[in-house]
Design a protein around this motif. Sequence first.
Motif, PDB file in Angstrom:
ATOM      1  N   TYR A 373       7.855  -0.001  10.701  1.00 43.92           N
ATOM      2  CA  TYR A 373       6.493  -0.568  11.255  1.00 43.92           C
ATOM      3  C   TYR A 373       5.950  -0.913   9.490  1.00 43.92           C
ATOM      4  O   TYR A 373       5.893  -0.114   8.900  1.00 43.92           O
ATOM      5  N   GLY A 374       5.666  -2.291   9.602  1.00 46.42           N
ATOM      6  CA  GLY A 374       5.281  -2.648   8.004  1.00 46.42           C
ATOM      7  C   GLY A 374       3.796  -3.308   7.871  1.00 46.42           C
ATOM      8  O   GLY A 374       3.173  -3.331   9.039  1.00 46.42           O
ATOM      9  N   HIS A 375       3.422  -3.519   6.679  1.00 46.36           N
ATOM     10  CA  HIS A 375       2.096  -4.005   6.246  1.00 46.36           C
ATOM     11  C   HIS A 375       0.917  -3.382   6.775  1.00 46.36           C
ATOM     12  O   HIS A 375      -0.242  -3.592   7.011  1.00 46.36           O
ATOM     13  N   MET A 376       1.025  -1.863   7.007  1.00 40.70           N
ATOM     14  CA  MET A 376      -0.058  -1.033   7.316  1.00 40.70           C
ATOM     15  C   MET A 376      -1.128  -1.100   6.319  1.00 40.70           C
ATOM     16  O   MET A 376      -0.955  -1.109   5.171  1.00 40.70           O
ATOM     17  N   SER A 377      -2.625  -1.122   6.883  1.00 37.54           N
ATOM     18  CA  SER A 377      -3.413  -0.859   6.053  1.00 37.54           C
ATOM     19  C   SER A 377      -3.628   0.525   5.410  1.00 37.54           C
ATOM     20  O   SER A 377      -4.132   0.760   4.236  1.00 37.54           O
ATOM     21  N   ARG A 378      -3.280   1.667   6.232  1.00 39.12           N
ATOM     22  CA  ARG A 378      -3.144   2.844   6.044  1.00 39.12           C
ATOM     23  C   ARG A 378      -2.113   3.662   6.715  1.00 39.12           C
ATOM     24  O   ARG A 378      -2.005   3.161   7.800  1.00 39.12           O
ATOM     25  N   VAL A 397      -2.888  -0.942  11.569  1.00 40.81           N
ATOM     26  CA  VAL A 397      -2.710  -2.597  10.954  1.00 40.81           C
ATOM     27  C   VAL A 397      -3.469  -2.727   9.881  1.00 40.81           C
ATOM     28  O   VAL A 397      -4.393  -2.651   9.611  1.00 40.81           O
ATOM     29  N   GLY A 398      -2.646  -3.731   9.058  1.00 40.67           N
ATOM     30  CA  GLY A 398      -3.290  -3.989   7.964  1.00 40.67           C
ATOM     31  C   GLY A 398      -2.615  -5.388   7.476  1.00 40.67           C
ATOM     32  O   GLY A 398      -1.816  -6.165   8.143  1.00 40.67           O
ATOM     33  N   SER A 399      -2.629  -5.771   6.177  1.00 39.44           N
ATOM     34  CA  SER A 399      -2.003  -7.111   5.263  1.00 39.44           C
ATOM     35  C   SER A 399      -1.688  -6.521   4.185  1.00 39.44           C
ATOM     36  O   SER A 399      -1.687  -7.453   3.052  1.00 39.44           O
ATOM     37  N   THR A 400      -1.111  -5.421   3.980  1.00 42.25           N
ATOM     38  CA  THR A 400      -0.187  -4.953   2.858  1.00 42.25           C
ATOM     39  C   THR A 400       1.065  -5.735   2.428  1.00 42.25           C
ATOM     40  O   THR A 400       1.698  -6.126   3.457  1.00 42.25           O
ATOM     41  N   GLY A 401       1.500  -5.667   1.234  1.00 48.95           N
ATOM     42  CA  GLY A 401       2.789  -6.566   0.916  1.00 48.95           C
ATOM     43  C   GLY A 401       2.886  -7.890   1.115  1.00 48.95           C
ATOM     44  O   GLY A 401       1.620  -8.645   0.887  1.00 48.95           O
ATOM     45  N   MET A 402       3.893  -8.496   1.550  1.00 49.03           N
ATOM     46  CA  MET A 402       3.968 -10.155   1.444  1.00 49.03           C
ATOM     47  C   MET A 402       3.388 -10.227   2.885  1.00 49.03           C
ATOM     48  O   MET A 402       4.117 -10.738   3.847  1.00 49.03           O
TER      49      MET A 402
END
Length: 486
Positions: A373-378, A397-402
Amino acid sequence: MSQPDHGPARKQRFKERLSVLHDTALHRKLKHHLPAAFNERWTRRHWIHASLFATIGALAATIVPGFSNAIDLPVPTSHSTLALPLPPLSLARRGETPGDSWQIQRVERGQTLSDLFAAAGVPASTMQRVLDHPGTREVLTRLKPGTEIAFDLPVNGTLRSIRFDRDANHRVELSLQGDQIREKVMQRASTTRTVVASGEITSSLYTAARRAGLSPSAIATMTDEIFKYDIDFSKDLQPGDRFSVVLDETWREGERIDTGKILAATFQTGGKTHTGFRFERNGKSEYFDISGRPLKKSFIRSPIQFARLSSNFGSRRHPILGTMRMHKGVDYAARTGTPIMAAGDARVQFAGTQRGYGNVVILDHGRGHTTLYGHMSRLGPYRTGQRVAQGQVIGYVGSTGMSTGPHLHYEFRVNGVHRNPLSVTMPPPEPLKGAELVAFRAQTAPAMARIQGMEELIYADAGNRKPAATRTASAAATPAPAGKRG
């Protein structure tokens, strides 16, 4: 020779004769006008009539004056009140007799504890004394709407006792005696009885279930826990579909307080009958089908509820790098902060930051299956090495990483090889075996017999006509103390 003149004597005799003639004429006239009864000799009938008339006359003479007196009494035009002295109220009645003046307050939405005490006429200083008693503040400052609190207020207006529920099974009564507060804790007895409910859907499942006597929590258990893996309740249901439920009802003081514990359930839809039975395995209650296989699947298809699929599995042009490369998972577009659930029971293999994934969690589900599970906000509360249950929130859900926007990147791996999460064949859960299967069959047989008996009673003539209404029947069960079932 002439006779001497006797003038005066002669005149007297003439008058006497005239008088006799007059009386005789009068008598004849009266005799002519009077009835025969007065002119003839009276018979026995005449005497009877005379006696009757005389009696009536005597009664009239006696009664009429009484009426006259009653009518003549003066009507009073005013009244007066006489104050009578009453004996003084005893001391026992005024302040020492318990239980004769309880006032019950029901907490309403937006109402505070101060409002309740003020409504009962209890000063704030007394409320503070009650709150200072050990273990009281935590309960009274967290009262929910509908909760009852009782004040014992005698006629002198001084709070004598206060009563409230500490929890579902204990009631506390605090007695204010001078500068001391005495506490008495009472056990709230409850009973459990097993009932069978059955219904047929005509308009909606919720309406039919409520008509059958199921509570909202019992309906949620049936739809969100037992049959959610096998029935799509938003698309699959049709009029004529049926359900039957065996459940435990908990009663306390004449009130039904819990109906959410379903022991067994069947659901007929699309020409197929789905079954679910509650059984405890490894200290945890789960639902199994009639063959002993868990209804709970090893994995849920989507870790996010009500999300939009924004990118599929397979080769694509990377939105940031601009090169063609393999997209090894699927993307779900959602708002930042949307909860992300674990797809299945697992152990946290990794929780932290990892290159282009940003904040990421990797779960190990055993038998070579892992999810990412990637790009989490926290991240959620779970850390590497901890156990997590299916459906628990592991991050947001977030927009971290690429990433070009808030979304979840979700991967499914089998022995290290990426698979399409939308089409991969999920491994079936482990069924009951050996002694557990024998115990399961022994426990579920009576529940299934109750369901079959109920359905035979209600739907025996379903081929000729539909039931007029959903019905509920109580199973023959002796109430038992709550908490005795698994």
